[in-house]
Each structure stands twice: as C-alpha cells, then as structure tokens.
Scaffold this motif. Sequence first.
Motif, PDB file in Angstrom:
ATOM      1  N   VAL A 330     105.353   2.046  51.859  1.00  0.00           N
ATOM      2  CA  VAL A 330     106.087   0.968  51.287  1.00  0.00           C
ATOM      3  C   VAL A 330     106.641   0.207  52.558  1.00  0.00           C
ATOM      4  O   VAL A 330     107.545   0.685  53.132  1.00  0.00           O
ATOM      5  CB  VAL A 330     106.962   1.138  50.318  1.00  0.00           C
ATOM      6  CG1 VAL A 330     107.688  -0.235  49.811  1.00  0.00           C
ATOM      7  CG2 VAL A 330     106.452   1.914  49.035  1.00  0.00           C
ATOM      8  N   THR A 331     106.401  -1.167  52.423  1.00  0.00           N
ATOM      9  CA  THR A 331     106.685  -1.905  53.554  1.00  0.00           C
ATOM     10  C   THR A 331     107.042  -3.406  53.298  1.00  0.00           C
ATOM     11  O   THR A 331     106.611  -3.741  52.118  1.00  0.00           O
ATOM     12  CB  THR A 331     105.674  -2.109  54.800  1.00  0.00           C
ATOM     13  OG1 THR A 331     106.162  -2.684  55.815  1.00  0.00           O
ATOM     14  CG2 THR A 331     104.608  -3.123  54.310  1.00  0.00           C
ATOM     15  N   ARG A 332     108.119  -3.820  53.751  1.00  0.00           N
ATOM     16  CA  ARG A 332     108.662  -4.997  53.199  1.00  0.00           C
ATOM     17  C   ARG A 332     108.943  -6.190  54.291  1.00  0.00           C
ATOM     18  O   ARG A 332     109.095  -5.846  55.264  1.00  0.00           O
ATOM     19  CB  ARG A 332     110.242  -4.854  52.715  1.00  0.00           C
ATOM     20  CG  ARG A 332     110.160  -3.992  51.458  1.00  0.00           C
ATOM     21  CD  ARG A 332     111.461  -3.593  50.935  1.00  0.00           C
ATOM     22  NE  ARG A 332     111.396  -2.967  49.712  1.00  0.00           N
ATOM     23  CZ  ARG A 332     111.213  -1.533  49.675  1.00  0.00           C
ATOM     24  NH1 ARG A 332     110.958  -0.846  50.613  1.00  0.00           N
ATOM     25  NH2 ARG A 332     111.088  -1.002  48.493  1.00  0.00           N
ATOM     26  N   TYR A 333     108.501  -7.510  53.890  1.00  0.00           N
ATOM     27  CA  TYR A 333     108.607  -8.480  55.181  1.00  0.00           C
ATOM     28  C   TYR A 333     109.063  -9.701  53.975  1.00  0.00           C
ATOM     29  O   TYR A 333     109.019  -9.985  52.918  1.00  0.00           O
ATOM     30  CB  TYR A 333     107.297  -8.753  55.676  1.00  0.00           C
ATOM     31  CG  TYR A 333     106.043  -8.710  54.804  1.00  0.00           C
ATOM     32  CD1 TYR A 333     105.309 -10.114  54.808  1.00  0.00           C
ATOM     33  CD2 TYR A 333     105.514  -7.737  54.080  1.00  0.00           C
ATOM     34  CE1 TYR A 333     104.158 -10.286  53.987  1.00  0.00           C
ATOM     35  CE2 TYR A 333     104.348  -7.908  53.399  1.00  0.00           C
ATOM     36  CZ  TYR A 333     103.582  -8.865  53.550  1.00  0.00           C
ATOM     37  OH  TYR A 333     102.542  -9.218  52.737  1.00  0.00           O
ATOM     38  N   ARG A 334     109.284 -10.874  55.076  1.00  0.00           N
ATOM     39  CA  ARG A 334     109.805 -12.036  54.344  1.00  0.00           C
ATOM     40  C   ARG A 334     109.229 -13.388  55.405  1.00  0.00           C
ATOM     41  O   ARG A 334     109.022 -13.338  56.497  1.00  0.00           O
ATOM     42  CB  ARG A 334     111.424 -12.223  54.497  1.00  0.00           C
ATOM     43  CG  ARG A 334     112.069 -13.138  54.153  1.00  0.00           C
ATOM     44  CD  ARG A 334     113.506 -12.861  54.112  1.00  0.00           C
ATOM     45  NE  ARG A 334     114.509 -14.096  53.964  1.00  0.00           N
ATOM     46  CZ  ARG A 334     115.067 -14.366  52.688  1.00  0.00           C
ATOM     47  NH1 ARG A 334     114.788 -13.570  51.455  1.00  0.00           N
ATOM     48  NH2 ARG A 334     115.696 -15.386  52.425  1.00  0.00           N
ATOM     49  N   ILE A 335     109.084 -14.400  54.374  1.00  0.00           N
ATOM     50  CA  ILE A 335     108.661 -15.568  54.901  1.00  0.00           C
ATOM     51  C   ILE A 335     109.807 -16.825  54.393  1.00  0.00           C
ATOM     52  O   ILE A 335     109.836 -16.660  53.250  1.00  0.00           O
ATOM     53  CB  ILE A 335     107.291 -16.137  54.606  1.00  0.00           C
ATOM     54  CG1 ILE A 335     106.220 -15.101  54.953  1.00  0.00           C
ATOM     55  CG2 ILE A 335     106.966 -17.414  55.150  1.00  0.00           C
ATOM     56  CD1 ILE A 335     104.794 -15.359  54.332  1.00  0.00           C
ATOM     57  N   ALA A 336     110.369 -17.372  55.373  1.00  0.00           N
ATOM     58  CA  ALA A 336     111.293 -18.535  55.035  1.00  0.00           C
ATOM     59  C   ALA A 336     111.224 -19.637  55.897  1.00  0.00           C
ATOM     60  O   ALA A 336     110.585 -19.554  56.940  1.00  0.00           O
ATOM     61  CB  ALA A 336     112.868 -17.767  55.264  1.00  0.00           C
ATOM     62  N   VAL A 337     111.972 -20.525  55.555  1.00  0.00           N
ATOM     63  CA  VAL A 337     111.889 -22.012  56.116  1.00  0.00           C
ATOM     64  C   VAL A 337     113.039 -22.642  56.415  1.00  0.00           C
ATOM     65  O   VAL A 337     113.961 -22.184  55.549  1.00  0.00           O
ATOM     66  CB  VAL A 337     110.777 -23.051  55.555  1.00  0.00           C
ATOM     67  CG1 VAL A 337     109.409 -22.591  55.527  1.00  0.00           C
ATOM     68  CG2 VAL A 337     111.222 -23.418  54.160  1.00  0.00           C
TER      69      VAL A 337
END
Length: 340
Positions: A330-337
């Motif tokens: 299980v891997t987690r990641y994030r896209i933010a501006v």
Amino acid sequence: MAEGTSDDFRGLGWAHGCLTVQRLGAMLAPVTFLLPGGRQVSPMHIAPWADEPGGGDLPGILRRLRGEWPCVPFGYTVPADGFTPEWAAQIKPGAPDEAPHGHASNAEWEWTEVGPTEIRLGLDYPGSSLVARVERTVTPDPDAPAIDLTFQIAVREDCRLPIGLHPVFRLPSAVGGARLEPGAFSDGHTYPGTVEPEAPLFARDREFDSLTAVPGRDGGAIDASLLPLEADTEELLQLDGIDGTAALANEAEGYRVRLSWQKEHFPSLLLWYSNRGRQMAPWNGRHVAIGVEPICSPFGLGPATALSDNPIARSGVATAIAIRKDDPLVTRYRIAVEPL
C-alpha cells in the motif's frame, strides 16, 4: 466527444476544486483546483487526440491518455539495439503478453465506491499474472487544493516487480514558461539508448547532478529544467536517490503543482520529455507535456530488465520492489497546488 459511456467517468467536487476519474487506466484528469482569490488552474495534461474519433484502435494506454495513473509492472521492453554495451547486455526479452506499463494502464477498472468524499476503483489481473489485484483511492483534501491518492497491489506469490506512478502535467505554450523543481537526488542519468531516433537531445548514458546542466547529444550542456523545451524531442532522464518530492512551477500561469510520495517505495524519478518529438499517429508532432513519474524501475525498460543486474540496480538503487503474497503493498502520494 470522447468515445465511451456515461459509466466510463466519475467526478467529485469539493470546496477547493473538482476532478474526474476515468475507468480506462483509472486515469485522473481533468482536475481544476481553486486557488485563493477564486483563480482556477488545471495542471493535469490531456492528450490532444483524447476526443478525436477513431481512438478505439489505439492501445488502451493511449486511447484517452491523460493526467495521472498507477503502473504495475512499470515499463515496457524495447530492443537492445542502440544501447550502450553495459546496458545492452542486461536488456532482456519481454513476456509474450506484456502490456505497456502493465495491465492496469490498459484495462477498464471497476468502480468499487463513489461517494461525496472519494472515488475507489479496483481491477483483477489475468490469472497468468503474478499480480492478483490492484486498488486505487482518490480523495480530495477537504481543507486544501490537493488530492491524496492510495494505490494497493496484491500478488499471487512472493515476487519482485518494477512499479511506478505516472503523473503527466500540462505545460504553457511559451518556451521556458515553466520550471521543474525536483527534490534532492543523489545521481541523475541520461537514457542509455535513443528514445526517438528522429529527435534525440541528451547524450547517451551520462551522469549529471543538476537538471540545469544535462549533457547534450551534440556536446555542451542543456537546461532541462525549463519547459517546454525549444527543441522538438522525445527524451527520458532518471533521478536516483530522490527524496520523495518534485514540483513544476508554471511561471507563465502563476502556480506550482507539487507531487510527494513514499521514497521507500519509489527511490527514483523518471522525467518524460514529450516535446513534439514523435511524428507518427496519434502524436503527429503536437504532443507537449512533462511526465514526472516516481518509479522503482530502470528507465521503464521492462520487467525482465528491471529484475536483471542492470547498471542502476548494481549502483545500489532498487529497480524492483519485493511484495509478499500475504502482505499487499500500500503506497500513498499527494498532488497539491499553490499560487506563485
């Protein structure tokens, strides 16, 4: 109109934006983020042929190419011709049923839950695959212009696989209107072969320590941080030992998109420079985008090569990750501006 049915796409809106996910490849795009002051920005790329008729004849991954999606196994096999000797010796044949960037990138996923706060999808792999099932969750941050993502891989037996995430970002029209800002990395590598014979740019199989000075095919150094590039090219660079962060500052449009991930799962970052370099259909010399792809892989050179004693693995950087049958990854990641 894109070819597909109403069940092929699902969307969510929240206080800081709106997003769409498609079943094909579980690809995320379009996404519109709302910045302070009401300004709207859309950083994810959508291929120019995505809404053209006849797309059903293309491979699944290309049919409605867009945004961000997970890949397992990551990469695809290419012939060893044209690679430097050290790499050519390690490039292995692909499996007969190999799909570019894996089954998940080319198949129609199933919606498992679509609610007001998140979208979940799942996909069973063919029985012949080491991978049993993948699942993906897309969750907007209720308090920010950001999206949190989770990807899970279950396998049928203990194994090692190359894996990757495949965010592709839109670029402004003006040359140099955006700047790539990778996190700290230990070593940068140019591709050890030629991605597109008619449009090479970087020297083969060279090391560098800054994107602002990448060895060029014709000598000298190229600033590969300023995008889009002036040259028509199709290229790959790999940054090893990266700290799990990267950003693209779109200076022409006044925002920065940030990507963060678990570096223990993805120790490298593959940069895909698609800059009008491919002339064949459906690319037709018009595709301009940057792939900013966290990977555990050697340049995406196919599963067999990822498991070989390739030069990146030999340097101590993993090019495949161990997954146990009784313990899904299980891997987690994030896209933010954020505004500039």
